[in-house]
Design a protein around this motif. Structure first.
Motif, mmCIF file in Angstrom:
data_model
loop_
_atom_site.group_PDB
_atom_site.id
_atom_site.type_symbol
_atom_site.label_atom_id
_atom_site.label_comp_id
_atom_site.label_asym_id
_atom_site.label_seq_id
_atom_site.Cartn_x
_atom_site.Cartn_y
_atom_site.Cartn_z
ATOM 1 N N HIS A 119 11.434 7.610 -33.612
ATOM 2 C CA HIS A 119 10.767 8.679 -34.359
ATOM 3 C C HIS A 119 10.060 8.154 -35.602
ATOM 4 O O HIS A 119 10.455 7.148 -36.196
ATOM 5 C CB HIS A 119 11.696 9.845 -34.685
ATOM 6 C CG HIS A 119 12.918 9.520 -35.480
ATOM 7 N ND1 HIS A 119 12.918 9.368 -36.838
ATOM 8 C CD2 HIS A 119 14.199 9.348 -35.093
ATOM 9 C CE1 HIS A 119 14.135 9.125 -37.262
ATOM 10 N NE2 HIS A 119 14.942 9.085 -36.228
ATOM 11 N N VAL A 120 9.003 8.836 -35.944
ATOM 12 C CA VAL A 120 8.128 8.477 -37.065
ATOM 13 C C VAL A 120 8.855 8.734 -38.383
ATOM 14 O O VAL A 120 9.617 9.700 -38.516
ATOM 15 C CB VAL A 120 6.831 9.313 -36.988
ATOM 16 C CG1 VAL A 120 5.976 9.130 -38.242
ATOM 17 C CG2 VAL A 120 6.041 8.949 -35.732
ATOM 18 N N GLY A 121 8.627 7.873 -39.375
ATOM 19 C CA GLY A 121 9.207 8.053 -40.698
ATOM 20 C C GLY A 121 8.215 8.661 -41.683
ATOM 21 O O GLY A 121 7.014 8.794 -41.397
ATOM 22 N N ASP A 122 8.714 9.018 -42.854
ATOM 23 C CA ASP A 122 7.888 9.682 -43.875
ATOM 24 C C ASP A 122 6.670 8.849 -44.274
ATOM 25 O O ASP A 122 5.574 9.383 -44.456
ATOM 26 C CB ASP A 122 8.724 9.956 -45.128
ATOM 27 C CG ASP A 122 9.748 11.060 -44.921
ATOM 28 O OD1 ASP A 122 9.745 11.688 -43.847
ATOM 29 O OD2 ASP A 122 10.574 11.277 -45.838
ATOM 30 N N PHE A 123 6.869 7.529 -44.449
ATOM 31 C CA PHE A 123 5.766 6.683 -44.909
ATOM 32 C C PHE A 123 4.593 6.724 -43.930
ATOM 33 O O PHE A 123 3.431 6.879 -44.331
ATOM 34 C CB PHE A 123 6.245 5.241 -45.082
ATOM 35 C CG PHE A 123 5.181 4.297 -45.578
ATOM 36 C CD1 PHE A 123 4.940 4.152 -46.927
ATOM 37 C CD2 PHE A 123 4.411 3.556 -44.684
ATOM 38 C CE1 PHE A 123 3.958 3.291 -47.392
ATOM 39 C CE2 PHE A 123 3.425 2.690 -45.135
ATOM 40 C CZ PHE A 123 3.195 2.555 -46.488
ATOM 41 N N THR A 124 4.878 6.599 -42.638
ATOM 42 C CA THR A 124 3.811 6.621 -41.637
ATOM 43 C C THR A 124 3.165 7.996 -41.561
ATOM 44 O O THR A 124 1.936 8.123 -41.480
ATOM 45 C CB THR A 124 4.362 6.224 -40.257
ATOM 46 O OG1 THR A 124 4.859 4.888 -40.330
ATOM 47 C CG2 THR A 124 3.280 6.293 -39.185
ATOM 48 N N SER A 125 3.974 9.045 -41.593
ATOM 49 C CA SER A 125 3.432 10.396 -41.526
ATOM 50 C C SER A 125 2.519 10.682 -42.707
ATOM 51 O O SER A 125 1.409 11.207 -42.551
ATOM 52 C CB SER A 125 4.579 11.412 -41.485
ATOM 53 O OG SER A 125 4.083 12.733 -41.457
ATOM 54 N N LEU A 126 2.961 10.330 -43.915
ATOM 55 C CA LEU A 126 2.135 10.556 -45.099
ATOM 56 C C LEU A 126 0.874 9.697 -45.082
ATOM 57 O O LEU A 126 -0.193 10.129 -45.520
ATOM 58 C CB LEU A 126 2.942 10.275 -46.362
ATOM 59 C CG LEU A 126 3.996 11.325 -46.729
ATOM 60 C CD1 LEU A 126 4.952 10.777 -47.773
ATOM 61 C CD2 LEU A 126 3.321 12.591 -47.238
#
Length: 394
Positions: free
Chosen positions: A287-294
């Motif tokens: 699953h994607v983390g906050d850093f990549t999503s932001l």
């Protein structure tokens, strides 16, 4: 908020989640049709769900490289046996001397002495209000030891020799899950080094605490089995949270328990836990983390081209005891390995956003901070993590 943003924020991400075969990505053929299809499916899964399953068949990897090391994860029984040894009460006490949190010497497969950290039930919690019924061992990909009484120096290096080899397998798990993360970033998702640190650790256990190296870490979790579903719901194994980093790679046993939240339907969804098989397949959840999503959702670009990969809100529900009693049975516990990938220390959110603008959506470099496609309060990395705040940490 315009209609496009509202649609993105409330897009259904209910189960089932896609299953992608990562075997071809390890074979070295970057232009094959199968790999191109995999890239398309992975990007679609990231955009829709922010997560997906992967399976890898080491025996079918067409490459000169030896991927036999992946076999440490192809049998659930073998992993559970490892957990039985490292979470055995006698072993834990021998390593920690009864402390709730303790750093102890550990040896990697290539002979380096480093550190493993234990967190007991009294200290292992992502909640700011309740203790969580689990224990964990934690190891970093960086080989440098933490500052602790067991850190080897010229005076106490002999004392810091690991008293057991039980924890060594954790470093093998690190190698496997790191290889999977690198394959996903470099060959499948086409994301650059600003999102993940692929450098080999060249630290040694005598370097100072400011050694510049990767923050990537593995946590081996053992979740207690509880007597009833009511107790399990009231005493979550992991409180709802998103992960702060770039990407998370999860191995969970057939007990299951990992759940993803769908904001549109306001419900928790079980992540399917595949039963142990005899075909030698390694099965993981990504699953994607906050850093990549932001990085992706804040990039300044036209709304029609903006990339939107959510960082899934997730939690873990403890398993139930098979006989419904309060007796402790290791066979009822849930075991999982979670590898947290973080961006390199030298990069920034701005660096990654500029890459997205220039390379992925055809924009231009800018110092302007774009607006996220998702509400900021969905990102744990941006929330107040202090006790009493009501927030949780990953």
């Amino acid at each position: 908020m315009n209609s496009d943003q509202e649609q993105v924020q409330n897009c259904c991400c209910c189960a089932p989640y896609p299953v992608l075969d990562l075997t071809k990505a390890f074979s070295g053929n970057g232009n094959g049709e199968a790999l191109q299809d995999l890239k398309h499916d992975a990007a679609a899964a990231c955009e829709r769900f922010g997560c997906f399953h992967v399976k890898i068949s080491p025996a079918n990897i067409e490459s000169s490289s030896n991927y036999d090391f992946m076999k440490v994860l192809d049998r659930e029984k073998a992993v559970r046996q490892c957990f039985e040894s490292i979470f055995d009460d006698t072993f834990v006490h021998s390593q920690t001397e009864g402390k709730a949190i303790a750093s102890v010497p550990s040896r990697t497969s290539d002979g380096n002495i480093t550190t493993a950290k234990y967190r007991g039930r009294a200290a292992e919690s992502g909640s700011t209000t309740n203790l969580e019924p689990k224990q964990s061992w934690e190891v970093f990909r960086c080989r440098r030891m933490e500052q602790s009484p067991c850190q080897p120096t010229s005076k106490n290096k002999e004392e810091a020799q690991p008293s057991s080899t039980n924890l060594s397998i954790l470093h093998d798990y690190v190698r496997v899950l790191h290889e999977v993360a690198i394959c996903l970033f470099s060959k499948v998702l086409d994301l650059p080094e600003t999102f993940i640190d692929d450098r080999k650790c060249e630290c040694n256990n005598l370097q100072s605490a400011d050694c510049p190296c990767t923050m990537d870490l593995l946590r081996a979790f053992r979740y207690d089995a509880l007597a009833s579903s009511e107790m399990s719901e009231a005493n979550l194994g992991s409180s709802p949270h998103t992960d702060w980093g770039s990407l998370t790679v999860v191995w969970q046993d057939s007990k299951g328990g990992l759940q993803i939240y769908c904001h549109e339907h306001e419900m928790w969804n079980n992540v399917e836990a595949v039963n142990d098989s005899s075909d030698g397949t390694v099965r993981l959840f990504i699953h994607v983390g906050d850093f990549t999503s932001l990085s992706l959702s804040q990039a300044v670009s036209s709304s029609s081209e903006q990339l939107t990969w959510p960082s899934p809100l997730h939690r873990v529900v403890c398993p139930l005891k098979s006989d419904g009693t309060d007796a402790t049975d290791d066979n009822d516990a849930r075991c999982s390995l979670v590898y947290f990938c973080y961006p390199p220390g030298w990069t920034s959110l701005s660096d990654s956003q500029n890459y997205v603008r220039n390379k992925m959506v055809g924009g231009t470099e800018s110092n302007e901070a774009g607006k996220s496609s998702f509400p900021y309060d969905r990102y744990m990395v941006l929330n107040d993590q202090s006790p009493g705040s009501g927030s949780v940490s990953s």
